[in-house]
Design an enzyme around this catalytic site. Sequence first.
Site, mmCIF file in Angstrom:
data_model
loop_
_atom_site.group_PDB
_atom_site.id
_atom_site.type_symbol
_atom_site.label_atom_id
_atom_site.label_comp_id
_atom_site.label_asym_id
_atom_site.label_seq_id
_atom_site.Cartn_x
_atom_site.Cartn_y
_atom_site.Cartn_z
ATOM 1 C CG HIS A 187 -2.254 0.677 0.912
ATOM 2 N ND1 HIS A 187 -2.902 1.450 1.822
ATOM 3 C CD2 HIS A 187 -3.009 0.720 -0.213
ATOM 4 C CE1 HIS A 187 -4.003 1.938 1.284
ATOM 5 N NE2 HIS A 187 -4.089 1.509 0.048
ATOM 6 C CG HIS A 222 0.421 1.018 10.149
ATOM 7 N ND1 HIS A 222 -0.279 0.783 9.003
ATOM 8 C CD2 HIS A 222 1.738 0.881 9.802
ATOM 9 C CE1 HIS A 222 0.556 0.510 7.996
ATOM 10 N NE2 HIS A 222 1.793 0.560 8.460
ATOM 11 C CE LYS A 264 -8.556 9.484 15.241
ATOM 12 N NZ LYS A 264 -7.250 9.686 14.674
ATOM 13 N N GLY A 267 -10.496 0.696 12.712
ATOM 14 C CA GLY A 267 -11.095 0.039 11.553
ATOM 15 C C GLY A 267 -11.863 1.029 10.676
ATOM 16 C CG PHE A 268 -14.916 2.931 11.117
ATOM 17 C CD1 PHE A 268 -15.883 2.897 10.113
ATOM 18 C CD2 PHE A 268 -15.008 2.026 12.160
ATOM 19 C CE1 PHE A 268 -16.925 1.985 10.167
ATOM 20 C CE2 PHE A 268 -16.054 1.110 12.221
ATOM 21 C CZ PHE A 268 -17.014 1.088 11.224
ATOM 22 C CG HIS A 270 -6.766 4.939 4.701
ATOM 23 N ND1 HIS A 270 -5.835 5.559 3.899
ATOM 24 C CD2 HIS A 270 -6.300 3.698 4.952
ATOM 25 C CE1 HIS A 270 -4.850 4.700 3.669
ATOM 26 N NE2 HIS A 270 -5.096 3.571 4.294
ATOM 27 C CG ASP A 321 -6.642 -2.964 9.556
ATOM 28 O OD1 ASP A 321 -6.082 -3.990 9.133
ATOM 29 O OD2 ASP A 321 -6.066 -1.870 9.687
ATOM 30 N NE ARG A 346 1.341 -3.954 3.233
ATOM 31 C CZ ARG A 346 0.650 -2.886 3.628
ATOM 32 N NH1 ARG A 346 1.276 -1.885 4.210
ATOM 33 N NH2 ARG A 346 -0.655 -2.800 3.421
HETATM 34 N N1 COA Z 1 -13.143 7.085 14.648
HETATM 35 C C1 COA Z 1 -13.690 8.265 14.999
HETATM 36 N N2 COA Z 1 -13.333 9.428 14.443
HETATM 37 C C2 COA Z 1 -12.401 9.382 13.480
HETATM 38 C C3 COA Z 1 -11.816 8.188 13.059
HETATM 39 C C4 COA Z 1 -12.214 7.010 13.678
HETATM 40 N N3 COA Z 1 -11.678 5.846 13.318
HETATM 41 N N4 COA Z 1 -10.914 8.447 12.089
HETATM 42 C C5 COA Z 1 -10.937 9.767 11.892
HETATM 43 N N5 COA Z 1 -11.815 10.328 12.751
HETATM 44 C C6 COA Z 1 -12.129 11.759 12.858
HETATM 45 C C7 COA Z 1 -11.121 12.415 13.771
HETATM 46 O O1 COA Z 1 -11.527 12.365 15.115
HETATM 47 C C8 COA Z 1 -11.088 13.810 13.196
HETATM 48 O O2 COA Z 1 -12.233 14.473 13.638
HETATM 49 P P1 COA Z 1 -12.176 16.030 14.052
HETATM 50 O O3 COA Z 1 -11.765 16.741 12.775
HETATM 51 O O4 COA Z 1 -13.541 16.314 14.516
HETATM 52 O O5 COA Z 1 -11.116 16.113 15.117
HETATM 53 C C9 COA Z 1 -11.246 13.584 11.706
HETATM 54 O O6 COA Z 1 -11.957 12.348 11.582
HETATM 55 C C10 COA Z 1 -9.915 13.484 10.970
HETATM 56 O O7 COA Z 1 -9.155 12.434 11.571
HETATM 57 P P2 COA Z 1 -7.581 12.381 11.682
HETATM 58 O O8 COA Z 1 -7.188 11.375 12.714
HETATM 59 O O9 COA Z 1 -7.017 13.747 11.804
HETATM 60 O O10 COA Z 1 -7.230 11.872 10.249
HETATM 61 P P3 COA Z 1 -5.881 11.202 9.834
HETATM 62 O O11 COA Z 1 -5.834 11.272 8.363
HETATM 63 O O12 COA Z 1 -4.731 11.731 10.598
HETATM 64 O O13 COA Z 1 -6.116 9.720 10.382
HETATM 65 C C11 COA Z 1 -6.236 7.485 10.757
HETATM 66 C C12 COA Z 1 -6.164 8.574 9.700
HETATM 67 C C13 COA Z 1 -6.206 6.109 10.052
HETATM 68 C C14 COA Z 1 -5.049 7.579 11.691
HETATM 69 C C15 COA Z 1 -7.551 7.643 11.542
HETATM 70 O O14 COA Z 1 -8.656 7.583 10.681
HETATM 71 C C16 COA Z 1 -7.677 6.613 12.647
HETATM 72 O O15 COA Z 1 -7.127 6.773 13.735
HETATM 73 N N6 COA Z 1 -8.417 5.489 12.376
HETATM 74 C C17 COA Z 1 -8.510 4.428 13.322
HETATM 75 C C18 COA Z 1 -7.305 3.516 13.216
HETATM 76 C C19 COA Z 1 -7.333 2.598 12.050
HETATM 77 O O16 COA Z 1 -8.347 1.996 11.746
HETATM 78 N N7 COA Z 1 -6.180 2.491 11.399
HETATM 79 C C20 COA Z 1 -6.012 1.622 10.261
HETATM 80 C C21 COA Z 1 -5.736 2.454 9.056
HETATM 81 S S1 COA Z 1 -5.650 1.429 7.605
#
Ligand code: COA
Length: 379
Positions: A187, A222, A264, A267-268, A270, A321, A346
């Site tokens: 990826h 991640h 947070k 699984g949601f 990206h 995920d 991976r």
């Molecule tokens: N649950 C709840 N809210 C979420 C969320 C989640 N999984 N992912 C993003 N958000 C919200 C954040 O709280 C933020 O809200 P705000 O603007 O009101 O503060 C907004 O969406 C932007 O999120 P941010 O974390 O800044 O985006 P990012 O691009 O940095 O993050 C991730 C990407 C993957 C780190 C983030 O979506 C996350 O932590 N997801 C959960 C972990 C996960 O599933 N990781 C696997 C990735 S493949």
Amino acid sequence: MAEEEIKKGLAGVVVDYTAVSKVNPDTNSLLYRGYPVQELAARCSFEEVAFLLWNGELPNAEELAAFTARERAGRRLDPVVKQVVDAIPTTAHPMDVCRTAASVMGARHELSEDSSREANMAKAVDLFAAMPAVVAYDQRRRRGQDLVEPRDDLGYSANFLWMAFGEESVPEVVDAFNVSMILYAEHSFNASTFAGRVIMSTLSDLHSAVTGAIGALKGPLHGGANEAVMHTFDEIGIRPEESLEEAATRAKAWMEHALEQKKKVMGFGHRVYKHGDSRVPTMKAALDKMIAHYGRPELLGLYNGLETAMDEAKGIKPNLDYPAGPTYHLMGFDTLMFTPLFVASRITGWTAHFMEQLDSNSLIRPLSAYNGAEERHVP
Ligand code: COA
């Protein structure tokens, strides 16, 4: 330096070229060496995809036969690696076991100090061939079970399941596992790949880069998210006797509450895909097949309930995920083993990137803006 010039988390920063894969968030597409990942998942074995990632082309019949023979010959768990694994307490996370095993494999590799392309390719194939035995054995020892030797009459996925469970899996399950391995394989410049490329850029060795990448993948932001998804399901409560609708209602209520609490939910979301993860529909189709195969519609209820409530409240879509976690659960894997399964896959994408890094290397060394104390002197 102005605040806006600092790209926290390197968000939106393009740091190099890669020919390994292309992620296009606008079209929700992912190409490995030009091929849509959905086509690869539908038509290829994981072995073929590994070959593609490393060599840039799908193998012809002769190349595949040679590659498969090489992979099958490298499947057995090195007794020294087994000893090291046995010395790690089962209180340690299985990702610590993977990380340690990768490091030991590097230290014991006959070409450990050779960083030629040929040596690195050999190391990559060796890691690819041997990591399933580490993951499968680690799960078994945690269950008080003995090592199961690999079978060289089975393909990669069937053999992986065989070593984990000590019995042959039916073709539907093998296919779903194969699809998950292909989707997890690569990826672009994700956190672990980038971490490994940084290590490689110092002209360190391939196993060091893989070891560092495993450390990066462990985090719940991640790879650790597939495991965290199952913890969410457990927290809501998995009740096999429940109907799909009942489970969905409880899951929806759980999500609404979690979002009210500003949690947070793993699984949601990206960093790159903002309208949905290109890999989810294919993985969700595999999950649907497993739900039908194991007769567990209530899990689909939990899945739908969380997804709908998140979409309604925040418009945030699931990532790979999310469907992968419950798929591995249905297959019988312990939750703690989900991220090590991601590692096994991976390794292919990582090592393709690490070799690419070396091919046109430049030390990765960014700058920082200092915001500490002004210059002062020891009294
Ligand atoms: N649950 C709840 N809210 C979420 C969320 C989640 N999984 N992912 C993003 N958000 C919200 C954040 O709280 C933020 O809200 P705000 O603007 O009101 O503060 C907004 O969406 C932007 O999120 P941010 O974390 O800044 O985006 P990012 O691009 O940095 O993050 C991730 C990407 C993957 C780190 C983030 O979506 C996350 O932590 N997801 C959960 C972990 C996960 O599933 N990781 C696997 C990735 S493949």
